[in-house]
Design an enzyme around this catalytic site. Structure first.
Site, PDB file in Angstrom:
ATOM      1  N   ASP A 450       0.671  -1.222  -0.104  1.00 35.88           N
ATOM      2  CA  ASP A 450       0.050   0.023  -0.086  1.00 35.88           C
ATOM      3  C   ASP A 450       0.908   1.234  -0.067  1.00 35.88           C
ATOM      4  OD1 ASP A 450      -2.401   1.464   0.068  1.00 35.88           O
ATOM      5  OD2 ASP A 450      -3.272  -0.050   1.720  1.00 35.88           O
ATOM      6  N   ASP A 509     -10.768   1.627  -3.632  1.00 30.37           N
ATOM      7  CA  ASP A 509     -11.289   1.101  -2.362  1.00 30.37           C
ATOM      8  C   ASP A 509     -12.883   1.266  -2.362  1.00 30.37           C
ATOM      9  OD1 ASP A 509      -8.999   0.929  -0.944  1.00 30.37           O
ATOM     10  OD2 ASP A 509      -8.857   2.820   0.073  1.00 30.37           O
TER      11      ASP A 509
HETATM   12  C1  GLA Z   1      -5.790   1.512   1.847  1.00 30.35           C
HETATM   13  C2  GLA Z   1      -6.390   0.317   1.228  1.00 30.35           C
HETATM   14  C3  GLA Z   1      -7.176  -0.385   1.904  1.00 30.35           C
HETATM   15  C4  GLA Z   1      -6.667  -0.731   3.029  1.00 30.35           C
HETATM   16  C5  GLA Z   1      -6.391   0.167   3.799  1.00 30.35           C
HETATM   17  C6  GLA Z   1      -5.613  -0.037   5.144  1.00 30.35           C
HETATM   18  O1  GLA Z   1      -6.866   2.550   2.005  1.00 30.35           O
HETATM   19  O2  GLA Z   1      -6.580   0.951  -0.133  1.00 30.35           O
HETATM   20  O3  GLA Z   1      -7.703  -1.470   0.927  1.00 30.35           O
HETATM   21  O4  GLA Z   1      -5.964  -1.832   2.812  1.00 30.35           O
HETATM   22  O5  GLA Z   1      -5.498   1.192   3.209  1.00 30.35           O
HETATM   23  O6  GLA Z   1      -5.433   0.965   5.944  1.00 30.35           O
END
Ligand code: GLA
Length: 707
Positions: A450, A509
């Site tokens: 990430d 997301d």
């Molecule tokens: C980001 C990612 C999510 C998740 C969160 C965790 O927003 O896109 O899929 O992994 O972080 O904090």
């Protein structure tokens, strides 16, 4: 061994997959483009010379006394007033290059041009290649041959598009709503899409397309540019009064970011340019290119269960074990533990950098979970955010000098976090060592990588981006078979640069299927489905609050790398059984979905979107109603991409389709047979669809009908 030939002082034709790039190197200057587009077929030197002559613009009043032109790296002395190819100087001088070509070597579809301007002590290398799928891949290197420093401000390359390209198209977006299309006329000036976030960005253009007015999925010439880079970048379409229309791009450099000492070279990231007849063919050129890479994932893409939206930061072993067991029972093949497993990470503003398993949530380490996951026959994936650090982490307290900043004060926090300066060798080694230790201890097979904030006042985005790529490469080299997912607040790191170091992207997301129809449709303009993560989420979307049936969620995720991201403990038996059936549907079709040709269509008056993946033998289509139709019943649906000469059977597939409206009589069993030509041009009536639902249709060739 590929044969090479001397291309200097000649007109060169590169050809591949129906595309030609014809470059004029007859003068001593940098190559100019005679033609980029449909391949006119093999041409001899006399014809190429004639073509190049016929492309020279006639003289008009009040321009330079000589034909105006521009090379792939435009210089002002050719009468070019658009975005310059090279911006840079030695303390305010040596900024107007006139490169002359020393050598130009053609090897099959690749041309390498070495040029120099001794008067300003610069060397230049252009590498221009036509890929197997007909994309132009272009890289520029600028070398400082002088005795003092040369500051590079921008290196930009362009290709021309013809006057008939009258319309522009690209993508835009924001967090959880990535890759939304926008269109408009190709007006005078610069349509500039710049990303200065230190990452690709949720708002990235992804592709900037110029095309003939009204171009669609299957017709209308289009020309496009994409920059394969996850740092600051610019791509654009420019139109000038001299009749030049160009697509271009380059890295967006911060002031003083690249200062070449004597003998040093700046290598630009790669630019990709694509020509095609329609957006589907353009997409398929990108897809083919990615699929032809030796490291393209070759194994069946496993069904993943990511637990983020099921548990968030609340890591309770018993719950996670139940999720693993329920997942395995319905066909899950990879279990991914998301954010929350490391030191003091019970909220988004802490713990980043401390890549040790948290002893409070995990007194026995991750072993009890990982062991069970593996016992159940699944591989284990784990979340990291390697380029980030929480200001209150043990790492930040021990090494405040590793936090990236351009001035004594820290940049504003975002999600409570700061950026770890991976260009600091010790910071890089530390993260590599910690990640390696965790991967080794738990036999991690998959990283969700990430990157959750924009870089603000970040002094070295260029070097930081390269360092992140190198960290990925070192891990992949140390752990053969390790797969990496590129995630960045959802889909903010989706580009061909990061995909050289990773195995898929997380598209967004937002896993509301209505939103995902658009996000995935346009992510797949660049990226094939097997590299796009798409998950079945809860009935009520955590991002939008909308409710959708399981069929719509599952069918939408099928046109991606399918996975789950919901709390399986909240499903009743019927829902669990239906989900298991959708997983089986994915497994049945994944070989097709991840190798076939993508086709798309949009029916404006009914709000129906068609998405299909086709091969001559088998095709799978989703028909989704994105809104209520203006007309009822909807007209006939045609299915593009089939072999017109073969005969096919058409059937609805997937569980629990009693919800679909009255079925047209022809859709009974035995499945009727239609020719590919009938299905592609005449079409068939389909059942009615309520808004925000979808149906899945298999079209398979009947045995013995091969032409
Ligand atoms: C980001 C990612 C999510 C998740 C969160 C965790 O927003 O896109 O899929 O992994 O972080 O904090």
């Amino acid at each position: 061994m590929t044969e090479s030939s001397d291309a200097a002082r000649r007109v060169v034709q590169l050809r591949s997959a129906g595309v030609a790039l014809i470059l004029d190197l007859r003068s001593a200057g940098l190559p100019t483009v005679v033609h980029w587009g449909a391949d006119p077929g093999p041409c001899d030197q006399a014809e190429l010379n004639a073509m190049a002559e016929a492309a020279v613009p006639p003289h008009v009043d009040n321009l330079i006394d000589g034909p105006v032109s521009h090379s792939v790296l435009p210089e002002s002395h050719t009468g070019w007033f658009g975005i310059p190819g090279l911006s840079g100087s030695r303390g305010g001088v040596a900024w107007a290059p006139r490169f002359t070509v020393n050598t130009a070597v053609q090897e099959a579809r690749r041309l390498t041009v070495e040029a120099a301007d001794p008067s300003i002590a610069l060397g230049l290398r252009l590498t221009i290649e036509l890929t197997g799928s007909g994309l132009v891949r272009l890289r520029t290197a600028v070398r400082n041959d002088g005795d003092d420093a040369y500051r590079v401000d921008a290196v930009s390359a362009v290709l021309p598009v013809p006057e008939r390209a009258g319309e522009l198209f690209d993508l835009a977006g924001r967090w959880s709503r990535e890759r939304q299309p926008q269109r408009g006329p190709f007006t005078m000036g610069v349509h500039l899409r710049e990303g200065r976030r230190g990452r690709t960005g949720a708002d990235a253009a992804t592709v900037v397309v110029a095309g003939i007015a009204g171009f669609g999925f299957r017709s209308g010439e289009v020309w496009a540019v994409h920059m394969a880079w996850s740092g600051n970048h610019r791509t654009w379409a420019e139109r000038t009064g001299e009749g030049f229309r160009t697509l271009g791009g380059g890295e967006s450099l911060l002031p003083g970011e690249i200062v070449l000492r004597p003998g040093e070279t700046y290598e630009s990231p790669e630019l990709f340019f694509g020509w095609a007849d329609g957006l589907d063919e353009l997409a398929s050129r990108f897809h083919r290119h990615l699929r032809e890479r030796p490291h393209h994932p070759g194994s069946a893409r496993p069904v993943g269960l990511n637990v983020w939206e099921a548990v968030y930061f609340d890591h309770d072993l018993a719950t996670l074990l139940t999720l693993a067991e329920r997942g395995a029972a319905i066909g899950v093949e990879r279990f991914v533990l998301d954010d929350g497993w490391f030191h003091h990470r019970n909220g988004p503003d802490r713990g980043l950098g401390d890549w040790f398993v948290d002893e409070q949530s995990w007194p026995d380490g991750l072993h009890p979970l990982v062991d069970r996951v593996k016992e159940l026959g699944m591989t284990f994936g784990l979340w990291f955010e390697p380029e980030m650090v929480s200001p209150r982490s043990e790492l930040a307290v021990a090494h405040p000098e590793w936090i990236m900043r351009a001035r004594p004060q820290l940049p504003p926090a975002s999600r409570g976090q700061q950026v770890l300066d991976l260009t600091h060798p010790k910071a890089f080694d530390h993260v590599l060592a910690r990640m390696s230790a965790v991967i080794t201890e738990y036999g991690v097979g998959y990283l969700k990588w990430d990157h959750n904030r924009d870089l603000i006042e970040a002094p070295g985005v260029h070097r930081q981006t390269l360092a992140a790529y190198r960290l990925m490469d070192e891990l992949r080299a140390a752990f053969p078979g390790l797969e990496i997912e590129s995630c960045s607040s959802g889909g903010a790191r989706v580009d061909l640069g990061v995909l050289e170091h990773t195995d898929r992207v997380w598209a967004s997301d937002c896993i509301d299927p209505l939103e995902r129809q658009t996000i995935q449709r346009w992510t797949s303009q660049l990226i094939p489905l097997e590299l796009i993560g798409g998950h079945v989420a809860s009935a009520v979307s955590h991002t939008t609050g909308r409710r959708h049936d399981l069929a719509f969620r599952a069918i939408t995720s099928l046109f991606a790398h399918f996975g789950l991201e919901l709390d399986l403990t909240r499903l009743d038996d019927a829902e669990t059984a239906e989900l298991a059936e959708w997983i089986a549907v994915y497994k049945r079709y994944r070989a097709l979905l991840h190798s076939g040709t993508l086709v798309r269509d949009e029916h404006l008056s009914t709000g129906r979107w068609l998405t299909g993946v086709v091969t001559p033998e088998l095709a799978l289509y989703s028909v989704a109603a994105l809104r209520r139709s203006d007309e009822e019943p909807a007209g006939r649906m045609t299915f593009p991409g089939l072999d017109p000469a073969r005969h096919y059977a058409v059937q609805l597939v997937g569980p629990n389709r009693d919800d679909l409206g009255h079925r047209p009589g022809w859709l009974g069993s035995p499945a009727p047979r239609f020719s590919g030509a009938t299905l592609g041009t005449v079409g068939v009536r389909l059942p009615a669809l309520r808004p925000e639902t979808a149906m899945l249709i298999e079209i398979s060739a009947l045995p013995g009908t091969a032409p």
